[in-house]
Design a protein around this motif. Structure first.
Motif, PDB file in Angstrom:
ATOM      1  N   GLU A 156     -18.188   1.985  -4.264  1.00  8.69           N
ATOM      2  CA  GLU A 156     -17.048   2.032  -5.176  1.00  8.69           C
ATOM      3  C   GLU A 156     -16.831   0.690  -5.861  1.00  8.69           C
ATOM      4  OE1 GLU A 156     -13.972   3.375  -2.625  1.00  8.69           O
ATOM      5  OE2 GLU A 156     -14.474   5.506  -2.841  1.00  8.69           O
ATOM      6  N   GLN A 161     -19.166  -1.313  -6.690  1.00 16.05           N
ATOM      7  CA  GLN A 161     -20.201  -1.369  -7.729  1.00 16.05           C
ATOM      8  C   GLN A 161     -19.727  -0.661  -8.987  1.00 16.05           C
ATOM      9  OE1 GLN A 161     -24.119   0.204  -6.599  1.00 16.05           O
ATOM     10  NE2 GLN A 161     -24.261   1.081  -8.638  1.00 16.05           N
ATOM     11  N   ARG A 162     -19.079   0.478  -8.830  1.00 19.20           N
ATOM     12  CA  ARG A 162     -18.586   1.224  -9.991  1.00 19.20           C
ATOM     13  C   ARG A 162     -17.452   0.459 -10.673  1.00 19.20           C
ATOM     14  NH1 ARG A 162     -17.960   6.566 -12.036  1.00 19.20           N
ATOM     15  NH2 ARG A 162     -17.557   6.196 -14.232  1.00 19.20           N
ATOM     16  N   SER A 163     -16.579  -0.207  -9.871  1.00 16.71           N
ATOM     17  CA  SER A 163     -15.429  -0.902 -10.443  1.00 16.71           C
ATOM     18  C   SER A 163     -15.822  -2.103 -11.281  1.00 16.71           C
ATOM     19  CB  SER A 163     -14.482  -1.345  -9.320  1.00 16.71           C
ATOM     20  OG  SER A 163     -15.100  -2.321  -8.500  1.00 16.71           O
ATOM     21  N   ALA A 190     -22.718   2.091 -13.831  1.00 13.80           N
ATOM     22  CA  ALA A 190     -22.774   3.547 -13.901  1.00 13.80           C
ATOM     23  C   ALA A 190     -22.413   4.125 -12.537  1.00 13.80           C
ATOM     24  CB  ALA A 190     -24.183   3.981 -14.314  1.00 13.80           C
ATOM     25  N   PRO A 191     -22.054   5.414 -12.479  1.00  7.73           N
ATOM     26  CA  PRO A 191     -21.755   6.033 -11.186  1.00  7.73           C
ATOM     27  C   PRO A 191     -22.931   5.858 -10.230  1.00  7.73           C
ATOM     28  CG  PRO A 191     -21.125   7.497 -12.982  1.00  7.73           C
ATOM     29  CD  PRO A 191     -21.877   6.362 -13.605  1.00  7.73           C
ATOM     30  N   PRO A 192     -22.698   5.363  -9.018  1.00  4.98           N
ATOM     31  CA  PRO A 192     -23.792   5.126  -8.086  1.00  4.98           C
ATOM     32  C   PRO A 192     -24.320   6.422  -7.489  1.00  4.98           C
ATOM     33  CG  PRO A 192     -21.707   4.642  -7.038  1.00  4.98           C
ATOM     34  CD  PRO A 192     -21.395   4.964  -8.472  1.00  4.98           C
ATOM     35  N   TRP A 238     -16.951  13.202  -5.659  1.00  5.50           N
ATOM     36  CA  TRP A 238     -18.391  12.930  -5.669  1.00  5.50           C
ATOM     37  C   TRP A 238     -19.136  14.238  -5.889  1.00  5.50           C
ATOM     38  CZ3 TRP A 238     -21.393   8.393  -4.409  1.00  5.50           C
ATOM     39  CH2 TRP A 238     -20.609   7.229  -4.324  1.00  5.50           C
ATOM     40  N   GLN A 279     -20.341  10.762 -16.055  1.00  4.25           N
ATOM     41  CA  GLN A 279     -19.379   9.673 -15.901  1.00  4.25           C
ATOM     42  C   GLN A 279     -18.045  10.114 -15.285  1.00  4.25           C
ATOM     43  OE1 GLN A 279     -19.753   6.364 -16.551  1.00  4.25           O
ATOM     44  NE2 GLN A 279     -21.909   6.635 -17.083  1.00  4.25           N
ATOM     45  N   ASP A 310     -17.165   9.907  -9.449  1.00  6.90           N
ATOM     46  CA  ASP A 310     -17.253   8.567  -8.858  1.00  6.90           C
ATOM     47  C   ASP A 310     -18.693   8.217  -8.514  1.00  6.90           C
ATOM     48  OD1 ASP A 310     -14.545   8.261  -9.069  1.00  6.90           O
ATOM     49  OD2 ASP A 310     -14.115   8.771  -6.975  1.00  6.90           O
ATOM     50  N   GLY A 311     -19.486   9.226  -8.286  1.00  8.33           N
ATOM     51  CA  GLY A 311     -20.902   9.049  -7.956  1.00  8.33           C
ATOM     52  C   GLY A 311     -21.488  10.385  -7.547  1.00  8.33           C
ATOM     53  N   GLY A 338     -29.964   5.879 -10.854  1.00  2.00           N
ATOM     54  CA  GLY A 338     -28.745   5.373 -10.247  1.00  2.00           C
ATOM     55  C   GLY A 338     -28.725   5.308  -8.732  1.00  2.00           C
TER      56      GLY A 338
END
Length: 224
Positions: free
Chosen positions: A91, A93-95, A99-101, A129, A152, A155-156, A173
Motif C-alpha cells: 500500500e 508503494q501505491r501511495s 501503479a496498483p501493485p 483487491w 486503476q 488497490d492492487g 506490476g
C-alpha cells in the motif's frame, strides 16, 4: 527445448531420440536447450560439441523471507496471512504514486487455487483487491486478460496461479511472490500400472524461477 531445467520424462526421451536422429539421419540438425536457471557447464559436458551461449538479461533484486506454516493452519489461511503481513509495504508503494501493485501466489493445483480464492475474497483487508486465477485449464481469453495491467480502480491485484506462471510470462506490476513451495506432477505408479497426479515439493530451480517473477520490472519480495 525451452525451460530445460524442468527435466521431464518426455523431454529427456525426445532429446535422446533427436541425438540419435542427428547422428544417423540429420547431421545438420541444430538442437537448442534454453533455461534461465540451468547448470550449463554440467549439461555441456554431456553433449558432444556443445556451444554455450549466454544472454545477460535485466533482473532486479528480490528480497526473500520465510513464513512457516503454523500448526493445523490450512494452506489458504497461510497464504492470506503471508499476504496481509506484506500489505502495508504494498500500500505504501501505491501511495507514492505507483501503479496498483501485484501479488503472484504459486499453488499446486486448481483445487487449492479455488479454496484460496474463496478465502481471500472473504477477507475484509482485501475488499478492494482484485483476486484472479491463472491455470492451464482456463480458456485462452481469460488467461490473456490476466496479462493485462491492473485497473486503476483497484488497490492492487492478487493472481493465484499454478506453475504455468513460473516461466515465459511477464505479469505486469508483480512486486510480491508468495510461494507455497509445492508442485503437482504426473507420476507413474508401478503398483497400479497407471499414471496419477501427485503433489511434491518444488525444486530449487523452480523456486528461483518463481521468486524471479517479482523482479521483472522493479525490486520485489518473495515469501516462501
Amino acid at each position: 527445448f525451452d525451460e530445460f531445467h524442468e527435466r521431464r520424462r518426455d523431454s529427456d526421451v525426445a532429446l535422446a531420440l533427436l541425438r540419435e536422429a542427428r547422428r544417423i539421419l540429420r547431421p545438420d540438425l541444430k538442437v537448442l536447450l534454453m533455461s534461465a536457471t540451468l547448470q550449463i557447464q554440467e549439461l555441456a559436458a554431456q553433449l558432444d560439441d556443445a556451444e554455450s551461449l549466454t544472454s545477460e538479461g535485466r533482473a532486479y533484486p528480490v528480497e526473500t523471507r520465510h513464513c512457516p506454516q503454523r500448526e493445523r493452519e490450512p494452506q489458504e489461511q497461510h497464504v492470506l496471512r503471508a499476504v496481509e503481513e506484506e500489505l502495508q509495504g504494498l500500500e505504501n508503494q501505491r501511495s507514492t504514486g505507483g501503479a496498483p501493485p501485484g501479488v503472484l501466489v504459486f499453488l499446486p493445483g486448481i483445487r487449492e487455487i479455488e479454496r484460496c480464492r474463496q478465502r481471500l475474497l472473504a477477507a475484509p483487508s482485501l475488499q478492494n483487491w482484485n483476486v484472479l486465477t491463472l491455470h492451464g485449464q482456463m480458456p485462452l481469453k481469460q488467461q490473456s486478460d490476466v496479462l493485462q495491467p491492473c485497473d486503476q480502480r483497484w488497490d492492487g491485484r492478487i493472481i493465484l496461479a499454478t506453475s504455468i506462471a513460473e516461466s515465459s510470462l511477464t505479469l505486469d506490476g508483480i512486486r510480491l511472490v508468495i510461494d507455497t513451495g509445492l508442485n503437482r506432477h504426473t507420476r507413474f505408479d508401478p503398483g497400479t500400472g497407471m499414471e496419477g497426479l501427485v503433489t511434491v515439493p518444488a525444486s530449487l530451480a523452480s523456486a528461483e524461477q518463481r521468486s524471479g517473477r517479482a523482479g521483472r520490472q522493479a525490486p520485489g519480495r518473495c515469501v516462501r
